[in-house]
Design a protein around this motif. Structure first.
Motif, PDB file in Angstrom:
ATOM      1  N   PHE A   1       7.133  -1.465 -13.177  1.00 29.86           N
ATOM      2  CA  PHE A   1       7.462  -0.344 -12.296  1.00 29.86           C
ATOM      3  C   PHE A   1       7.224   0.991 -12.998  1.00 29.86           C
ATOM      4  O   PHE A   1       6.739   1.941 -12.402  1.00 29.86           O
ATOM      5  CB  PHE A   1       8.905  -0.427 -11.810  1.00 29.86           C
ATOM      6  N   GLN A   2       7.559   1.045 -14.277  1.00 31.30           N
ATOM      7  CA  GLN A   2       7.329   2.275 -15.047  1.00 31.30           C
ATOM      8  C   GLN A   2       5.835   2.558 -15.165  1.00 31.30           C
ATOM      9  O   GLN A   2       5.399   3.698 -15.006  1.00 31.30           O
ATOM     10  CB  GLN A   2       7.961   2.172 -16.437  1.00 31.30           C
ATOM     11  N   ALA A   3       5.058   1.510 -15.420  1.00 29.73           N
ATOM     12  CA  ALA A   3       3.603   1.690 -15.522  1.00 29.73           C
ATOM     13  C   ALA A   3       3.014   2.142 -14.187  1.00 29.73           C
ATOM     14  O   ALA A   3       2.148   3.028 -14.153  1.00 29.73           O
ATOM     15  CB  ALA A   3       2.946   0.379 -15.977  1.00 29.73           C
ATOM     16  N   ALA A   4       3.507   1.569 -13.087  1.00 32.23           N
ATOM     17  CA  ALA A   4       3.012   1.973 -11.760  1.00 32.23           C
ATOM     18  C   ALA A   4       3.400   3.410 -11.461  1.00 32.23           C
ATOM     19  O   ALA A   4       2.595   4.181 -10.927  1.00 32.23           O
ATOM     20  CB  ALA A   4       3.568   1.037 -10.688  1.00 32.23           C
ATOM     21  N   ALA A   5       4.609   3.796 -11.803  1.00 27.83           N
ATOM     22  CA  ALA A   5       5.059   5.172 -11.568  1.00 27.83           C
ATOM     23  C   ALA A   5       4.237   6.148 -12.395  1.00 27.83           C
ATOM     24  O   ALA A   5       3.841   7.220 -11.900  1.00 27.83           O
ATOM     25  CB  ALA A   5       6.536   5.308 -11.889  1.00 27.83           C
ATOM     26  N   ASP A   6       3.961   5.786 -13.649  1.00 28.05           N
ATOM     27  CA  ASP A   6       3.143   6.646 -14.508  1.00 28.05           C
ATOM     28  C   ASP A   6       1.726   6.788 -13.947  1.00 28.05           C
ATOM     29  O   ASP A   6       1.161   7.884 -13.931  1.00 28.05           O
ATOM     30  CB  ASP A   6       3.073   6.100 -15.934  1.00 28.05           C
ATOM     31  N   ALA A   7       1.162   5.676 -13.474  1.00 20.73           N
ATOM     32  CA  ALA A   7      -0.187   5.721 -12.899  1.00 20.73           C
ATOM     33  C   ALA A   7      -0.200   6.556 -11.626  1.00 20.73           C
ATOM     34  O   ALA A   7      -1.159   7.275 -11.359  1.00 20.73           O
ATOM     35  CB  ALA A   7      -0.684   4.308 -12.612  1.00 20.73           C
ATOM     36  N   ASN A   8       0.867   6.484 -10.854  1.00 20.74           N
ATOM     37  CA  ASN A   8       0.933   7.251  -9.607  1.00 20.74           C
ATOM     38  C   ASN A   8       1.089   8.745  -9.883  1.00 20.74           C
ATOM     39  O   ASN A   8       0.605   9.563  -9.111  1.00 20.74           O
ATOM     40  CB  ASN A   8       2.072   6.746  -8.733  1.00 20.74           C
TER      41      ASN A   8
ATOM     42  N   GLU B   1      -3.704   7.880  -9.985  1.00 23.05           N
ATOM     43  CA  GLU B   1      -4.692   6.885 -10.383  1.00 23.05           C
ATOM     44  C   GLU B   1      -4.145   5.480 -10.173  1.00 23.05           C
ATOM     45  O   GLU B   1      -4.426   4.566 -10.933  1.00 23.05           O
ATOM     46  CB  GLU B   1      -5.065   7.063 -11.854  1.00 23.05           C
ATOM     47  N   LEU B   2      -3.345   5.295  -9.173  1.00 24.10           N
ATOM     48  CA  LEU B   2      -2.703   4.008  -8.958  1.00 24.10           C
ATOM     49  C   LEU B   2      -3.722   2.900  -8.718  1.00 24.10           C
ATOM     50  O   LEU B   2      -3.604   1.814  -9.289  1.00 24.10           O
ATOM     51  CB  LEU B   2      -1.722   4.090  -7.777  1.00 24.10           C
ATOM     52  N   SER B   3      -4.743   3.150  -7.923  1.00 20.06           N
ATOM     53  CA  SER B   3      -5.725   2.095  -7.657  1.00 20.06           C
ATOM     54  C   SER B   3      -6.543   1.774  -8.913  1.00 20.06           C
ATOM     55  O   SER B   3      -6.872   0.612  -9.154  1.00 20.06           O
ATOM     56  CB  SER B   3      -6.637   2.471  -6.497  1.00 20.06           C
ATOM     57  N   GLU B   4      -6.851   2.781  -9.713  1.00 20.99           N
ATOM     58  CA  GLU B   4      -7.561   2.520 -10.975  1.00 20.99           C
ATOM     59  C   GLU B   4      -6.716   1.645 -11.889  1.00 20.99           C
ATOM     60  O   GLU B   4      -7.212   0.704 -12.497  1.00 20.99           O
ATOM     61  CB  GLU B   4      -7.894   3.835 -11.693  1.00 20.99           C
ATOM     62  N   TRP B   5      -5.450   1.982 -11.999  1.00 19.65           N
ATOM     63  CA  TRP B   5      -4.528   1.198 -12.824  1.00 19.65           C
ATOM     64  C   TRP B   5      -4.438  -0.234 -12.301  1.00 19.65           C
ATOM     65  O   TRP B   5      -4.453  -1.184 -13.070  1.00 19.65           O
ATOM     66  CB  TRP B   5      -3.151   1.866 -12.832  1.00 19.65           C
ATOM     67  N   ALA B   6      -4.335  -0.378 -10.990  1.00 22.31           N
ATOM     68  CA  ALA B   6      -4.195  -1.703 -10.394  1.00 22.31           C
ATOM     69  C   ALA B   6      -5.417  -2.573 -10.656  1.00 22.31           C
ATOM     70  O   ALA B   6      -5.302  -3.771 -10.872  1.00 22.31           O
ATOM     71  CB  ALA B   6      -3.950  -1.583  -8.886  1.00 22.31           C
ATOM     72  N   ILE B   7      -6.586  -1.948 -10.651  1.00 20.80           N
ATOM     73  CA  ILE B   7      -7.823  -2.715 -10.832  1.00 20.80           C
ATOM     74  C   ILE B   7      -8.155  -2.891 -12.311  1.00 20.80           C
ATOM     75  O   ILE B   7      -8.335  -4.001 -12.789  1.00 20.80           O
ATOM     76  CB  ILE B   7      -9.000  -2.029 -10.093  1.00 20.80           C
ATOM     77  N   SER B   8      -8.218  -1.816 -13.053  1.00 17.90           N
ATOM     78  CA  SER B   8      -8.704  -1.890 -14.435  1.00 17.90           C
ATOM     79  C   SER B   8      -7.670  -2.444 -15.408  1.00 17.90           C
ATOM     80  O   SER B   8      -8.038  -3.083 -16.384  1.00 17.90           O
ATOM     81  CB  SER B   8      -9.183  -0.515 -14.905  1.00 17.90           C
ATOM     82  N   GLU B   9      -6.409  -2.217 -15.144  1.00 15.24           N
ATOM     83  CA  GLU B   9      -5.378  -2.688 -16.074  1.00 15.24           C
ATOM     84  C   GLU B   9      -4.607  -3.868 -15.506  1.00 15.24           C
ATOM     85  O   GLU B   9      -3.515  -4.192 -15.984  1.00 15.24           O
ATOM     86  CB  GLU B   9      -4.439  -1.542 -16.429  1.00 15.24           C
ATOM     87  N   ASP B  10      -5.134  -4.514 -14.494  1.00 16.52           N
ATOM     88  CA  ASP B  10      -4.525  -5.695 -13.879  1.00 16.52           C
ATOM     89  C   ASP B  10      -3.116  -5.448 -13.346  1.00 16.52           C
ATOM     90  O   ASP B  10      -2.291  -6.361 -13.298  1.00 16.52           O
ATOM     91  CB  ASP B  10      -4.502  -6.870 -14.852  1.00 16.52           C
TER      92      ASP B  10
ATOM     93  N   GLU C   1       3.526   9.355  -0.494  1.00 14.36           N
ATOM     94  CA  GLU C   1       4.123   8.308   0.342  1.00 14.36           C
ATOM     95  C   GLU C   1       4.592   7.137  -0.523  1.00 14.36           C
ATOM     96  O   GLU C   1       5.702   6.645  -0.376  1.00 14.36           O
ATOM     97  CB  GLU C   1       3.100   7.837   1.380  1.00 14.36           C
ATOM     98  N   PHE C   2       3.711   6.705  -1.432  1.00 10.17           N
ATOM     99  CA  PHE C   2       4.077   5.626  -2.345  1.00 10.17           C
ATOM    100  C   PHE C   2       5.283   6.019  -3.182  1.00 10.17           C
ATOM    101  O   PHE C   2       6.228   5.241  -3.331  1.00 10.17           O
ATOM    102  CB  PHE C   2       2.901   5.270  -3.261  1.00 10.17           C
ATOM    103  N   ASP C   3       5.257   7.214  -3.707  1.00 15.47           N
ATOM    104  CA  ASP C   3       6.335   7.686  -4.569  1.00 15.47           C
ATOM    105  C   ASP C   3       7.678   7.685  -3.837  1.00 15.47           C
ATOM    106  O   ASP C   3       8.683   7.263  -4.398  1.00 15.47           O
ATOM    107  CB  ASP C   3       6.008   9.084  -5.100  1.00 15.47           C
ATOM    108  N   ASP C   4       7.693   8.133  -2.601  1.00  7.27           N
ATOM    109  CA  ASP C   4       8.940   8.159  -1.828  1.00  7.27           C
ATOM    110  C   ASP C   4       9.484   6.750  -1.591  1.00  7.27           C
ATOM    111  O   ASP C   4      10.663   6.478  -1.828  1.00  7.27           O
ATOM    112  CB  ASP C   4       8.730   8.865  -0.484  1.00  7.27           C
ATOM    113  N   LEU C   5       8.620   5.867  -1.121  1.00  9.57           N
ATOM    114  CA  LEU C   5       9.053   4.494  -0.843  1.00  9.57           C
ATOM    115  C   LEU C   5       9.466   3.768  -2.122  1.00  9.57           C
ATOM    116  O   LEU C   5      10.483   3.070  -2.161  1.00  9.57           O
ATOM    117  CB  LEU C   5       7.937   3.721  -0.134  1.00  9.57           C
ATOM    118  N   PHE C   6       8.672   3.947  -3.160  1.00  9.99           N
ATOM    119  CA  PHE C   6       8.923   3.286  -4.437  1.00  9.99           C
ATOM    120  C   PHE C   6      10.221   3.799  -5.062  1.00  9.99           C
ATOM    121  O   PHE C   6      11.037   3.010  -5.553  1.00  9.99           O
ATOM    122  CB  PHE C   6       7.718   3.537  -5.353  1.00  9.99           C
ATOM    123  N   SER C   7      10.443   5.098  -5.006  1.00 12.33           N
ATOM    124  CA  SER C   7      11.672   5.683  -5.563  1.00 12.33           C
ATOM    125  C   SER C   7      12.903   5.186  -4.826  1.00 12.33           C
ATOM    126  O   SER C   7      13.917   4.849  -5.455  1.00 12.33           O
ATOM    127  CB  SER C   7      11.621   7.205  -5.498  1.00 12.33           C
ATOM    128  N   ASP C   8      12.833   5.120  -3.503  1.00 12.36           N
ATOM    129  CA  ASP C   8      13.965   4.613  -2.718  1.00 12.36           C
ATOM    130  C   ASP C   8      14.277   3.165  -3.075  1.00 12.36           C
ATOM    131  O   ASP C   8      15.438   2.789  -3.236  1.00 12.36           O
ATOM    132  CB  ASP C   8      13.683   4.726  -1.216  1.00 12.36           C
TER     133      ASP C   8
END
Length: 168
Positions: A56-63, A67-76, A141-148
């Motif tokens: 979750f921390q890595a996803a938040a940092d990428a967001n 660069e969330l999609s880059e993180w999701a693809i390149s860093e698995d 949008e992602f940040d709001d939903l993810f934070s909640d």
């Protein structure tokens, strides 16, 4: 007459002693069950929750860098999210099937299941937004939903930790 008074006093003392003994026995049983369940959770649950929060921390940092999609693809990131979802479902099934008797153990089980559900929600959000276009609106949008989702799970973690502190 004195004989009956002595008999009544002995009966009352016996009843009080028996009830006190039962109460002490139940408290020991409750503490033993709680400790056993906590040890059961040590095997997989606690480590998995830590892994989830690392993701979750890595996803938040990428967001934050949009660069969330880059993180999701390149860093698995998405694959890690899917693997964690699978493990969360497995542990959830194990916990659902775990029989417990006492109130605090049942409360710990409830918190653990709700934390798993919150973690599942967060990992699903990562998967849902992993391949969305990286733009400001998507990121917000992602940040709001993810934070909640994380806020509600963190509140449950605080309650769980307070319950664990009661027995430590």
């Amino acid at each position: 007459m004195k004989k009956w008074i002595y008999i009544m006093v002995i009966v009352v003392i016996t009843i009080v002693a028996t009830l006190s003994g039962i109460s002490v026995y139940n408290k020991k049983q409750q503490a033993a069950e709680f400790q056993e369940f906590d040890n059961y959770l040590q095997d997989d649950y606690y480590d998995l929750i830590v892994e989830c929060y690392d993701l979750f921390q890595a996803a938040a940092d990428a967001n934050e860098d949009i660069e969330l999609s880059e993180w999701a693809i390149s860093e698995d990131g998405d694959m890690d999210s899917l693997k964690l979802q699978s493990r969360l479902y497995d542990i959830k099934e194990k916990l659902i099937n775990k029989d417990l008797k006492y109130e605090d153990s049942l409360r710990l089980k409830k918190y653990a299941l709700n934390i798993i559900e919150g973690s599942l929600k967060s990992t699903r959000l990562i998967s849902a937004y992993a391949y969305e276009e990286d733009d400001y609106e998507t990121s917000e949008e992602f940040d709001d939903l993810f934070s909640d989702s994380l806020d509600s799970t963190n509140k449950l973690l605080d309650k769980q930790n307070a319950l664990l502190d009661k027995y430590r």
